[in-house]
Design a protein around this motif. Sequence first.
Motif, mmCIF file in Angstrom:
data_model
loop_
_atom_site.group_PDB
_atom_site.id
_atom_site.type_symbol
_atom_site.label_atom_id
_atom_site.label_comp_id
_atom_site.label_asym_id
_atom_site.label_seq_id
_atom_site.Cartn_x
_atom_site.Cartn_y
_atom_site.Cartn_z
ATOM 1 N N ALA A 506 12.787 -5.902 28.320
ATOM 2 C CA ALA A 506 13.806 -5.873 27.274
ATOM 3 C C ALA A 506 14.261 -7.282 26.934
ATOM 4 N N PHE A 520 21.011 -3.292 26.801
ATOM 5 C CA PHE A 520 19.897 -2.347 26.728
ATOM 6 C C PHE A 520 20.169 -1.221 27.723
ATOM 7 N N SER A 532 20.937 -3.008 31.234
ATOM 8 C CA SER A 532 20.635 -4.426 31.415
ATOM 9 C C SER A 532 21.918 -5.232 31.559
ATOM 10 N N HIS A 535 22.892 -9.307 26.849
ATOM 11 C CA HIS A 535 21.974 -10.289 26.278
ATOM 12 C C HIS A 535 22.680 -11.040 25.164
ATOM 13 N N ARG A 541 14.068 -12.385 29.169
ATOM 14 C CA ARG A 541 13.369 -11.142 29.500
ATOM 15 C C ARG A 541 14.056 -10.405 30.642
ATOM 16 N N LEU A 556 16.150 5.310 24.369
ATOM 17 C CA LEU A 556 16.321 3.863 24.491
ATOM 18 C C LEU A 556 17.424 3.436 23.533
ATOM 19 N N ALA A 558 19.971 0.208 22.194
ATOM 20 C CA ALA A 558 20.355 -1.208 22.132
ATOM 21 C C ALA A 558 21.802 -1.245 21.663
ATOM 22 N N ALA A 572 16.209 -5.792 18.809
ATOM 23 C CA ALA A 572 16.087 -5.424 20.221
ATOM 24 C C ALA A 572 14.639 -5.046 20.501
ATOM 25 N N TRP A 574 11.683 -3.755 23.103
ATOM 26 C CA TRP A 574 11.273 -3.069 24.322
ATOM 27 C C TRP A 574 9.778 -3.366 24.477
ATOM 28 N N ALA A 577 6.533 -1.316 26.495
ATOM 29 C CA ALA A 577 7.181 -0.056 26.868
ATOM 30 C C ALA A 577 6.122 1.015 27.117
#
Length: 587
Positions: A506, A520, A532, A535, A541, A556, A558, A572, A574, A577
């Motif tokens: 991500a 994320f 996450s 960011h 990463r 998923l 963001a 965003a 991924w 994935a």
Amino acid sequence: MMRARALPSPYWLCEMARCCWMLKGARRAMTMNNLFTSDALEVLMPVDGGTPRSPDCIRQRGGEISVRVRREEGRNSLDHAPSRLNLVLRNRANEPIQVRLALDLSDRGDGQEPSRAPLWGAPQERDYVFLRPPRGVWQRVDGEIQHWTVRVTLHLEPGDSLLALSPEYTYGDYLRFVHSLSEGPLLRKVLLGRSDGGREHWGLRITDPEGPQEKKLRFLLAARAHAYETFGSFAVEGMIRYLLGNPPEANLKLFDFEVLPMLNVDGVAQGYEYTEGFEHGPGRDLTACASGRLYFQRIDEWQPHILVSLHNWITPRALDLMSYTDADSAGRPIDRAQEMLRAFFPPQTQYGKRWLNDMEPPLAQNWMLEDEKESPKLTNPEVYAHIRYRTEIWVPEFPWFGRDDGDPVQIAFETGRLYLRALLQTLVRTHSLSSAVLEAPLEQRWLSEWEPAGSPEPQHVGRDALLNGGPLVLDRVAFARGLAMASGGAVSYDLAGQWDEFAAVAGLAGDLPAGAAVEFRVEGDGRLLWASRPHHVPYHRDRFVVDVRGVRMLTLVARMLDERRSGGTAQALWADAKVTREARDRH
């Protein structure tokens, strides 16, 4: 949340012993020579493995420190850009300082193009260094390159920071690791001899003594023939830990291992890059030095069925290599073993890697092709073993670049473990070892191949590209597969409860408004599985793996952490994935 994988207790015993040795080594002052002093900065050369070794290679020019990186302090048999640098940067101040370095990789001292076209040396792929701060792990520091001069800006904490072109692994590290291992039923350590410089060559014998010795496949595992290729040293540690920590899975009743963790002990210790002290190059006679003679002696005495030689090039940095050996019953080269290994060890796309093998003819990396050459180079130990004893040769190349999110050393340990595990599962099949412990290969599928649940409009989700069609790039690592969405977006996929793990990398591409951040989130059937760190800065990463067994709907998200700060161009990502599970057919 993310499932933690339990490790067997022998692994932790080895790890605890290694940590004790590393702490002792850290407390011991390294023997170093001063090469340069300016204000708060000292540039020091460790006697064990430091390079360059001459003060003449360090100069201050204007507002930057110029370092002439040398290929060899002695002879060099290959013409390629220098690939080894090991120095200590000492900040004598009580606060961080900023240092601008210019690293001349031309080996001529003028920063211009080498006189001949260099091997493995495209300058645009050499624009970074590795730095290990006084308290922390190795981290990649990017710069810019002009001709063959790399310029980087380093932020140095007070104390000693290590500077290198690859994470450092010295002769002293090798000895500390060997001595940290305790002998037991599975492991025997043997001092095989000494180099021309009087340094120790250790062999590690690993096997299960209860297995029928005469039926075992003899396996020779060697690393660090080329002094600068440090990835092999870390990878071989991961392999040894796997063998000692997982005897049944490693099939030690079927394999008898001899490990030579460091072949070129003199070259590593003296700061050489490639050949000096261990004549392992085109046209060189390896028997001219004690280390080379010992390698041939081990091949002659051991007569291995399998020989794995670990390497890592610096460029091409996005490509891994898998040389292998396989033939049909008539002795004709085939690619069966290559395909089997790939099933157990897929390309490490999470680090932006792909196989060079995919860009070549199917049999290009098969060592059986050596049989078709009129004059095979028997001065090469792997060629010698293959021609003389019909040894199966396996040579992986794992470049460091991209394997540097988090702790690169831990990634190297894990890559070594995964490669050896996959190779053993391949060999028990190609050799039809009926009593082997068989594991299922992995089956994987990228989410970009699926239609999202609810079918959002195409412009809201980018498949294998940004929303504007651009490439998926995080921290200068390019990914061939993945998803992109606007910050604040979400997308769901119906897994039908049929998959085991979801993995991705991500990160953000583009710019966020000042003070904004994105979190994320991975949700399974409405339950949070992973989140996450916030960011803020593009291109960082976050690589993760999440347990999704039994999950039907994977979502998923963001999530903008401050909805009031809208705007910006950030997407965003991924990257890579994918979902994985054990293949349905175990055989």
